[in-house]
Scaffold this active site. Structure first.
Site: not given
Ligand code: ADP
Ligand code: ASP
Ligand code: MG
Length: 815
Positions: A504, A556, A577, A606, A609, A611, A664, A682
């Site tokens: 989605a 997010s 994430s 995980e 913080v 990645a 990026g 974080k």
């Protein structure tokens, strides 16, 4: 002598009839063959429907006509293929049978009642005609035939509709027949005769039983049951596509499997052949090369003690209860006496230890008979209120797991319960121990198919399947789907199956219960017209009942993160994430963890913080083993790591920021990085991991930018504004450099729980001195890692590393 039985599925049309005749011919080449036939598929259902509609004459007669037409079509088609087939004679027989049927219907419509003796005659017409048709086919092929009339020779006692064969007497009658040893013997299944020489039937599916009986009566050395599947499977292969074929099973196991619902065999089939030690083989008419399943005495069950998962539908549970039940005289023996008198088969009984409740499970269509007996027996107790009115719970099923000496295996019951629990299926009653070879569980019928699939998967496969519901298909979501697709084969070899059932974004979703094809998901997604919103998503996930289902949040989104507890309560693991949930109030932070614990679900984050770097798990493991934090310092932002690295090389702040954006490393608007809020989030997550119950507002962020920036919403204007700060940063870098230091944007957690983020000058011996170029670094000073900190370093941003972190969490839901 060999006995062959062909079920209705093997006789469903003209081609199948002729194919069966060829099998008979082939077998008859080697030894004399006796054949038991069922009615062609669906015919008995039609005939039963006639008996159910005797009050509605028109409907009943219409069914008679439709059934007759089915037979006429069948023989017409046979005559087109089979030379010398005596079509006219057989058509006459069909007409005669259906005329008789019509006159029976006229009679019963008059009296508005269909006695069981008539019912038996009606429902058995299919078998009679099957034998007539097969006789004509074999005669057309020049075989001589002996037809055994089961009403005369198969002697049985009991109910007209569910009779039990007296083997000894039947054997005597058949032995007395003079059968030419060149003849093929034919007999209609399902039918027998009582002491008055009246026609009775042996219960639905009873032709298997007829076959076993005739095998015994003819001293056959083998009884072959030909059907539409390759043999007996660990589960109905029409329900579970990966059910396993059982090469061989013992009589006892076959008996248990069929008793508890494996329709491939009638439950009473095994008893006679086991008694006379006649081996039985289940074979597939549509796949004659398959070896089938052998059923015999000395089968070695030790290797594979688990044999199958079966189910029985249309079950009711009758509850006998009363406050003072234990003082009712002989309550249990009296209930058992009713069981015996009513002849109703009780499939499962449970009695509560406080002796004030007895539950009895039986087939729905037997409940009224049983209730009548019960009410009569306990009329006084009911009147005096010693017993509550009997309660009946309807629409239930019984799921059974069959295996040899299953009661000795400690982990079977626990596996069954855990798979049912994960699939959100309530267990209403259980029985283990009454038979050494089965465990039975009562569930609501609406849940039975799911229950079977889950329990079968759990017991028969080491395969672990994860069902994924992914929300968010930006950079990370996309990379994740690519990684899952790439790893599919590798994981399969390790018995891990990932099925993505939902994808989605904020507008729409693609749903496929049996897994989305990841090689082409974008196309399917574009074509999908399922709107996405939280309400619809919640409704969707409620519908599914999977053993191991995971919602992955790669957005997010604040509102989505507020639903985590709801998802956990609905038996979904969460992998995210998205940092919003872990940086919400301490109260919600706790609530998520409590909910996950109570529901035995995982909440994994995980990538919140660093990645893909293993930060959270490392910290959790340290603290679980008794370590505690003394001080933490870290560079928690890839973009700021890059920018500060460039500053030290003499590049201006505005220039370094533009470079970072181009590569990026930054958020779409670099202000979001320079504001320090993401680093603060974080740091908050790490501090909470370390046991500090603090809020986002408790984290002090030293303003990286010395004066307020106007136009921060406009990216280009913001970058221009930054130029005004270049000289200030140039100066700070030089001052640091003069004292042998570099500038770093560091997040710190003190032992007191104080958290702050600021630009610091660090010297060559500081663990963060060398961290630049977009790398993240985390230095933990702890009780165990005191003078030299534990340092974790690496790229802490980017779609691929973040996706791999999410992927790793996803696989951790299995552990
Ligand atoms: P027939 O017409 O040959 O008597 P049935 O329909 O009575 O055939 O029985 C065969 C069916 O039994 C199969 O098509 C299958 O769907 C069902 N079945 C249920 N449980 C099992 C099992 N454990 N193994 C094989 N088949 C099963
Ligand atoms: N024709 C009967 C039934 O459908 C008996 C059988 O097929 O075994 O139940
Ligand atoms: Mg059958």
């Amino acid at each position: 002598m060999k006995l062959l039985k062909f079920g209705g599925t093997s006789l469903a049309n003209a081609e199948k009839f002729l194919h069966v005749s060829e099998i008979i011919e082939k077998k008859n080449r080697f030894e004399q063959t006796a054949v038991v036939l069922s009615a062609p598929a669906k015919i008995t259902n039609n005939l039963v429907a006639i008996t159910e509609n005797t009050a509605k004459k028109e409907i009943a007669l219409n069914i008679v006509d439709a059934t007759k037409l089915a037979f006429v079509e069948l023989v017409k088609n046979i005559s087109k293929i089979q030379p010398n087939f005596n079509y006219l004679k057989i058509i006459e027989i069909i007409k005669e049978e259906f005329n008789k049927l019509k006159s029976i219907i006229h009679d019963i419509v008059c009296v508005k009642y269909c006695p069981n003796s008539i019912h038996a005659i009606i429902v058995s017409r299919g078998e009679i005609l099957s034998v007539e048709i097969m006789k004509s086919i074999l005669k057309a092929k020049n075989y001589t035939i002996t037809v055994i009339n089961p009403v005369e020779k198969i002697f049985s006692i009991g109910d007209y509709l569910d009779s039990t064969v007296n083997i000894a007497e039947s054997k005597k009658r058949i032995s007395a027949m003079l059968i030419n040893n060149k003849d093929i013997i034919l007999m209609a299944g399902f039918i027998a005769g009582n002491e008055k020489k009246e026609l009775v039937v042996l219960g639905r599916n009873g032709s298997d039983y007829s076959a076993a009986v005739l095998a015994v009566c003819l001293n056959a050395k083998c009884c072959e049951i030909w059907t539409d599947v390759d043999g007996v499977f660990t589960c109905d292969p029409k329900i579970v596509s990966n059910a396993l074929l059982l090469e061989s099973i013992s009589y006892q196991e076959a008996m248990e499997l069929s008793y508890f619902g494996a329709k491939v065999l009638h439950p009473r089939t095994i008893e006679p052949i086991a008694q006379f030690k006649i081996p039985c083989i289940i074979k597939n008419t549509n796949n004659i090369k398959s070896h089938g399943t052998s059923i015999y005495l000395n089968h070695d069950s030790k290797k594979n003690y688990l044999k199958g998962v079966t189910h029985l539908d249309d079950i009711v549970m009758l509850n006998i209860s009363g406050y003072d039940m234990k003082n009712i005289n002989n309550i249990t023996p009296r209930v058992f006496n009713i069981i015996s008198k009513s002849k109703v088969k009780i499939i499962l009984i449970t009695q509560s230890s406080s002796e004030n409740k007895i539950n009895l499970c039986m087939l729905e269509n037997k409940k009224n008979i049983f209730l009548d007996y019960l009410k009569k027996e306990f009329q006084l107790e009911l009147k005096e209120g010693l017993l509550n009115p009997f309660r009946i719970k309807k629409n239930l099923s019984i799921l059974s797991v069959i295996g040899s000496d299953i009661y000795k295996k400690h982990n079977i019951a626990s596996k069954i319960f855990s798979s049912l629990g994960s699939a959100k299926i309530n267990v209403l009653a259980i029985a283990q121990g009454s038979s050494k070879h089965s465990i039975s569980i009562v569930v609501e019928q609406k849940n039975i198919l799911n229950a079977i699939k889950n329990v079968h998967e759990e017991l028969f496969f080491n395969n672990k399947t994860i069902h994924v519901f992914l929300i968010g298909i930006g950079g990370v979501g996309n990379a994740l789907l690519e990684q899952i697709s790439q790893q599919e084969q590798f994981l399969k070899k390790q018995n891990i199956n990932i099925k993505v059932c939902l994808i989605a974004n904020s507008k729409k979703m693609l749903i496929m219960k049996n897994a989305i094809d990841l090689s082409n998901w974008k196309n399917h997604f574009q074509q999908s017209n399922h709107i996405f919103n939280l309400k619809l998503f919640k409704q969707t996930i409620k519908k599914y009942q999977f053993l191991n289902a995971v919602i992955i949040d790669c957005t997010s989104d604040q509102l989505l993160s507020e639903q985590y507890t709801h998802f956990l309560k609905n038996q979904y693991h969460i992998v995210t994430s998205n940092k919003k949930a872990n940086t919400a109030t301490w109260e919600y932070y706790q609530e998520i963890r409590d909910t996950a614990r109570k529901n035995n679900k995982k909440f994994l984050y995980e990538t919140n913080v660093g990645a893909g770097l293993p930060i959270i798990k490392t910290v959790q493991n340290l603290f679980k083993t008794g370590d505690h934090l003394i001080r933490f310092q870290g560079i928690l932002s890839g973009s700021l790591s890059f920018i500060f690295g460039r500053l030290e090389e003499g590049i201006l702040l505005s220039q370094a920021t533009k470079e970072a954006k181009k590569l990026g490393f930054t958020e779409p608007n670099p202000f979001d990085d320079l504001s320090g809020i993401d680093v603060a989030r974080k740091l908050l997550i790490l501090a909470r991991e370390a046991g500090y119950s603090i809020e986002l507002k408790d984290i002090k962020i030293e303003n990286l930018l010395p004066k307020p920036i106007e136009n921060k919403e406009d990216i280009n204007k913001f970058l221009l504004e930054l130029e005004k700060l270049d000289s200030y940063f140039l100066k700070r870098v030089k001052t640091a450099h003069d004292s042998g230091c570099v500038l770093r944007f560091i997040g710190t957690i003190e032992q007191t729980g104080k958290c702050f983020i600021k630009i610091e000058e660090v010297g060559i011996n500081h663990p963060l001195y060398k961290v630049k170029n977009g790398e993240n670094a985390f230095a933990f000073y702890t009780k165990y890692y005191k003078s030299i900190p534990l340092v974790l370093r690496g790229y802490g941003a980017g779609n691929n590393v973040t996706a791999s972190g999410v992927f790793s969490d996803l696989l951790h839901t299995l552990s």
